[in-house]
Motif scaffolding. Structure first.
Motif, PDB file in Angstrom:
ATOM      1  N   ALA A 186       0.818  -1.208   0.000  1.00 33.04           N
ATOM      2  CA  ALA A 186       0.000   0.000   0.000  1.00 33.04           C
ATOM      3  C   ALA A 186       0.859   1.269   0.000  1.00 33.04           C
ATOM      4  O   ALA A 186       0.699   2.151  -0.846  1.00 33.04           O
ATOM      5  CB  ALA A 186      -0.910  -0.023   1.234  1.00 33.04           C
ATOM      6  N   MET A 187       1.802   1.344   0.931  1.00 30.49           N
ATOM      7  CA  MET A 187       2.588   2.574   1.074  1.00 30.49           C
ATOM      8  C   MET A 187       3.600   2.719  -0.062  1.00 30.49           C
ATOM      9  O   MET A 187       3.814   3.823  -0.574  1.00 30.49           O
ATOM     10  CB  MET A 187       3.304   2.583   2.426  1.00 30.49           C
ATOM     11  N   LYS A 195       6.748  -4.814   4.831  1.00 32.50           N
ATOM     12  CA  LYS A 195       6.479  -4.998   6.248  1.00 32.50           C
ATOM     13  C   LYS A 195       7.828  -5.325   6.894  1.00 32.50           C
ATOM     14  O   LYS A 195       8.732  -5.871   6.230  1.00 32.50           O
ATOM     15  CB  LYS A 195       5.470  -6.124   6.461  1.00 32.50           C
ATOM     16  N   ARG A 247      -2.544 -13.305   7.545  1.00 31.05           N
ATOM     17  CA  ARG A 247      -1.176 -12.890   7.208  1.00 31.05           C
ATOM     18  C   ARG A 247      -0.370 -12.661   8.487  1.00 31.05           C
ATOM     19  O   ARG A 247      -0.937 -12.318   9.528  1.00 31.05           O
ATOM     20  CB  ARG A 247      -1.207 -11.583   6.399  1.00 31.05           C
ATOM     21  N   ASP A 287       8.655  -5.835  -6.010  1.00 28.50           N
ATOM     22  CA  ASP A 287       7.847  -6.625  -5.091  1.00 28.50           C
ATOM     23  C   ASP A 287       7.928  -8.096  -5.490  1.00 28.50           C
ATOM     24  O   ASP A 287       8.291  -8.420  -6.625  1.00 28.50           O
ATOM     25  CB  ASP A 287       6.393  -6.141  -5.107  1.00 28.50           C
ATOM     26  N   GLU A 296       3.326  -7.493  12.287  1.00 29.39           N
ATOM     27  CA  GLU A 296       4.625  -6.881  12.628  1.00 29.39           C
ATOM     28  C   GLU A 296       4.919  -6.956  14.136  1.00 29.39           C
ATOM     29  O   GLU A 296       5.755  -6.216  14.640  1.00 29.39           O
ATOM     30  CB  GLU A 296       4.662  -5.419  12.140  1.00 29.39           C
ATOM     31  N   TYR A 314       1.367   9.354   6.593  1.00 31.71           N
ATOM     32  CA  TYR A 314       0.539   9.038   5.418  1.00 31.71           C
ATOM     33  C   TYR A 314      -0.034   7.626   5.607  1.00 31.71           C
ATOM     34  O   TYR A 314       0.558   6.807   6.327  1.00 31.71           O
ATOM     35  CB  TYR A 314       1.379   9.083   4.129  1.00 31.71           C
ATOM     36  N   ALA A 315      -1.151   7.346   4.970  1.00 31.84           N
ATOM     37  CA  ALA A 315      -1.767   6.025   5.118  1.00 31.84           C
ATOM     38  C   ALA A 315      -2.316   5.566   3.773  1.00 31.84           C
ATOM     39  O   ALA A 315      -2.647   6.386   2.900  1.00 31.84           O
ATOM     40  CB  ALA A 315      -2.885   6.082   6.150  1.00 31.84           C
ATOM     41  N   ALA A 316      -2.384   4.257   3.612  1.00 27.23           N
ATOM     42  CA  ALA A 316      -2.874   3.685   2.342  1.00 27.23           C
ATOM     43  C   ALA A 316      -3.330   2.259   2.567  1.00 27.23           C
ATOM     44  O   ALA A 316      -3.011   1.643   3.592  1.00 27.23           O
ATOM     45  CB  ALA A 316      -1.743   3.716   1.309  1.00 27.23           C
ATOM     46  N   ASN A 348       7.321   1.103   9.747  1.00 27.31           N
ATOM     47  CA  ASN A 348       7.019   1.105  11.183  1.00 27.31           C
ATOM     48  C   ASN A 348       7.854   0.042  11.876  1.00 27.31           C
ATOM     49  O   ASN A 348       8.313  -0.908  11.251  1.00 27.31           O
ATOM     50  CB  ASN A 348       5.543   0.765  11.412  1.00 27.31           C
TER      51      ASN A 348
HETATM   52  P1  NAD Z   1       1.258  -3.990   2.749  1.00 29.05           P
HETATM   53  O1  NAD Z   1       0.692  -5.017   3.674  1.00 29.05           O
HETATM   54  O2  NAD Z   1       0.304  -3.238   1.903  1.00 29.05           O
HETATM   55  O3  NAD Z   1       2.324  -4.695   1.800  1.00 29.05           O
HETATM   56  C1  NAD Z   1       3.435  -5.340   2.362  1.00 29.05           C
HETATM   57  C2  NAD Z   1       3.886  -6.423   1.386  1.00 29.05           C
HETATM   58  O4  NAD Z   1       2.895  -7.459   1.348  1.00 29.05           O
HETATM   59  C3  NAD Z   1       4.066  -5.953  -0.058  1.00 29.05           C
HETATM   60  O5  NAD Z   1       5.226  -6.583  -0.565  1.00 29.05           O
HETATM   61  C4  NAD Z   1       2.815  -6.446  -0.748  1.00 29.05           C
HETATM   62  O6  NAD Z   1       2.954  -6.673  -2.117  1.00 29.05           O
HETATM   63  C5  NAD Z   1       2.565  -7.737  -0.010  1.00 29.05           C
HETATM   64  N1  NAD Z   1       1.151  -8.122  -0.125  1.00 29.05           N
HETATM   65  C6  NAD Z   1       0.081  -7.379   0.266  1.00 29.05           C
HETATM   66  N2  NAD Z   1      -1.072  -8.036  -0.011  1.00 29.05           N
HETATM   67  C7  NAD Z   1      -0.700  -9.207  -0.599  1.00 29.05           C
HETATM   68  C8  NAD Z   1      -1.416 -10.329  -1.128  1.00 29.05           C
HETATM   69  N3  NAD Z   1      -2.760 -10.373  -1.083  1.00 29.05           N
HETATM   70  N4  NAD Z   1      -0.721 -11.346  -1.664  1.00 29.05           N
HETATM   71  C9  NAD Z   1       0.630 -11.315  -1.696  1.00 29.05           C
HETATM   72  N5  NAD Z   1       1.386 -10.288  -1.207  1.00 29.05           N
HETATM   73  C10 NAD Z   1       0.722  -9.251  -0.669  1.00 29.05           C
HETATM   74  O7  NAD Z   1       2.199  -3.036   3.617  1.00 29.05           O
HETATM   75  P2  NAD Z   1       2.026  -1.483   3.928  1.00 29.05           P
HETATM   76  O8  NAD Z   1       0.728  -1.269   4.624  1.00 29.05           O
HETATM   77  O9  NAD Z   1       2.352  -0.701   2.723  1.00 29.05           O
HETATM   78  O10 NAD Z   1       3.166  -1.273   5.027  1.00 29.05           O
HETATM   79  C11 NAD Z   1       4.552  -1.140   4.698  1.00 29.05           C
HETATM   80  C12 NAD Z   1       5.259  -0.533   5.911  1.00 29.05           C
HETATM   81  O11 NAD Z   1       4.753   0.798   6.131  1.00 29.05           O
HETATM   82  C13 NAD Z   1       5.001  -1.289   7.221  1.00 29.05           C
HETATM   83  O12 NAD Z   1       6.129  -1.195   8.054  1.00 29.05           O
HETATM   84  C14 NAD Z   1       3.825  -0.522   7.833  1.00 29.05           C
HETATM   85  O13 NAD Z   1       3.716  -0.689   9.237  1.00 29.05           O
HETATM   86  C15 NAD Z   1       4.207   0.901   7.446  1.00 29.05           C
HETATM   87  N6  NAD Z   1       3.099   1.868   7.390  1.00 29.05           N
HETATM   88  C16 NAD Z   1       1.907   1.520   6.789  1.00 29.05           C
HETATM   89  C17 NAD Z   1       0.903   2.482   6.722  1.00 29.05           C
HETATM   90  C18 NAD Z   1      -0.405   2.192   6.015  1.00 29.05           C
HETATM   91  O14 NAD Z   1      -1.334   3.022   6.086  1.00 29.05           O
HETATM   92  N7  NAD Z   1      -0.553   1.094   5.287  1.00 29.05           N
HETATM   93  C19 NAD Z   1       1.102   3.754   7.283  1.00 29.05           C
HETATM   94  C20 NAD Z   1       2.332   4.062   7.856  1.00 29.05           C
HETATM   95  C21 NAD Z   1       3.333   3.105   7.896  1.00 29.05           C
END
Ligand code: NAD
Length: 309
Positions: free
Chosen positions: A10-11, A77, A267, A30, A270, A127-129, A103
């Motif tokens: 997402a991020m 992650k 899943r 990825d 963290e 930021y969030a996503a 994080n």
């Molecule tokens: P995410 O869970 O969206 O993705 C993490 C990984 O998992 C990526 O490589 C992604 O491709 C994989 N993934 C996700 N869904 C999948 C699926 N269905 N099948 C296979 N692979 C899959 O991670 P994120 O939320 O972007 O977080 C990344 C970092 O940023 C973390 O440390 C998190 O704590 C931090 N963070 C997140 C947010 C947020 O709003 N999401 C905000 C601030 C910080």
């Protein structure tokens, strides 16, 4: 400027698309093949409150990428940091700057086992996503970033990264003490992520429990003791105030933590980089952390249940 986003969840997708819009050469790295394939075939779909847009952006499995990065931004992650850095060492030269905005506690230590601390920068972001599915990301509202070089050196390069992010519309400031910020964010997450997950409640609902202050203080006092033993100047009262503010139903009545969603989807979480990292460091300093230990094991049991089903 060649930017590689290591971890296009997402991020990574949110940041990668903003940087690509501002004319940087961006590659999303990825290991999720379907996601990579969809982005390369149809572009990345980014939705926000204004609507939906499609952006053409390069995406690749780490092993298939062959151009070096000027800047690499880590957004896996935390439990994926080590495998990701190992799989993209061929994309890093001694001139590459590597920034983690993830994080949790421990990402700096993991990355510095593979690259020189001289090229390592760290930050936090509000930021969030959310990754809605392969090739589609939802970006929520706005946010901020603070960052610095991990040793507080390389001022010129730090300013350059700050300005690249700002030019992409990602509001970024120089941090004066990034370990303090990382630990305070981890403390916030070490409270709210497990409590939401263990009670299957929104943040707003948790805040309505009469004795919530006792629970939150119990966790935070332990985190503060460990942080101070590690020479990190974590301000517990500040973390407490931020937690209090998100208990306001107007802010988070419907918000479940990301850890809750991870458990629901089967899943891994963290937790090892939140309460788990506190326990590890507490052992080194012989500090008792019973609140964090119990929470850690309860989340590990939930992770284990999901895997066992
Ligand atoms: P995410 O869970 O969206 O993705 C993490 C990984 O998992 C990526 O490589 C992604 O491709 C994989 N993934 C996700 N869904 C999948 C699926 N269905 N099948 C296979 N692979 C899959 O991670 P994120 O939320 O972007 O977080 C990344 C970092 O940023 C973390 O440390 C998190 O704590 C931090 N963070 C997140 C947010 C947020 O709003 N999401 C905000 C601030 C910080």
């Amino acid at each position: 400027m060649n930017i590689i986003i290591a971890g296009a969840g997402a991020m990574g997708c949110r940041f990668g698309s903003a940087l690509a819009y501002s004319s940087c050469q961006v590659t999303l790295l990825d290991n999720w093949q379907e996601h990579i394939h969809k982005i390369n075939r149809d572009g990345l779909i980014v939705t926000n409150e204004k609507g939906s847009s499609q952006i053409l952006i390069r995406a690749s499995l780490p092993g298939n990428c062959d151009h070096k990065a000027d800047l690499m931004i880590f957004f896996t992650k935390s439990m994926q940091t080590e495998s990701m850095i190992k799989s993209c060492l061929h994309l890093i030269t001694e001139k590459t700057e590597v920034l983690t905005l993830q994080n949790g506690i421990g990402n700096i230590e993991v990355l510095s086992q593979y690259i020189s601390e001289n090229q390592l920068f760290a930050g936090t972001t509000t930021y969030a996503a959310n990754l809605e599915g392969p090739g589609t990301v939802e970006a929520f509202g706005s946010g901020t970033i603070e960052m610095m070089h991990v040793k507080g050196e390389r001022k010129k390069q730090t300013k350059k990264i700050v300005s690249i992010l700002n030019e992409a519309g990602l509001r970024t400031e120089l941090s004066a003490d990034i370990l303090k910020s990382i630990w305070e964010k981890a403390a916030f997450n070490a409270v709210l992520n497990p409590l939401c997950t263990l009670t299957s409640s929104t943040v707003g609902t948790i805040g309505t429990y009469g004795a919530i202050v006792d629970v939150v203080s119990g966790i935070l006092k332990e985190v503060e003791l460990v942080a101070h033993a590690e020479n990190v100047r974590l301000d517990r009262q500040k973390v407490m105030r931020v937690i209090d503010s998100v208990f306001d139903p107007a802010m988070s009545a419907h918000h479940y933590s990301s850890m809750y969603h991870d458990i629901q989807k089967g899943r891994p979480t963290e937790i090892d980089f939140l309460n788990g990292a506190i326990i590890q460091k507490a052992q080194k300093h012989k500090i008792a952390v019973p609140y964090n230990t119990l929470i850690y094991h309860l989340i590990k049991m939930l992770e284990n249940n999901r895997i066992a089903i």
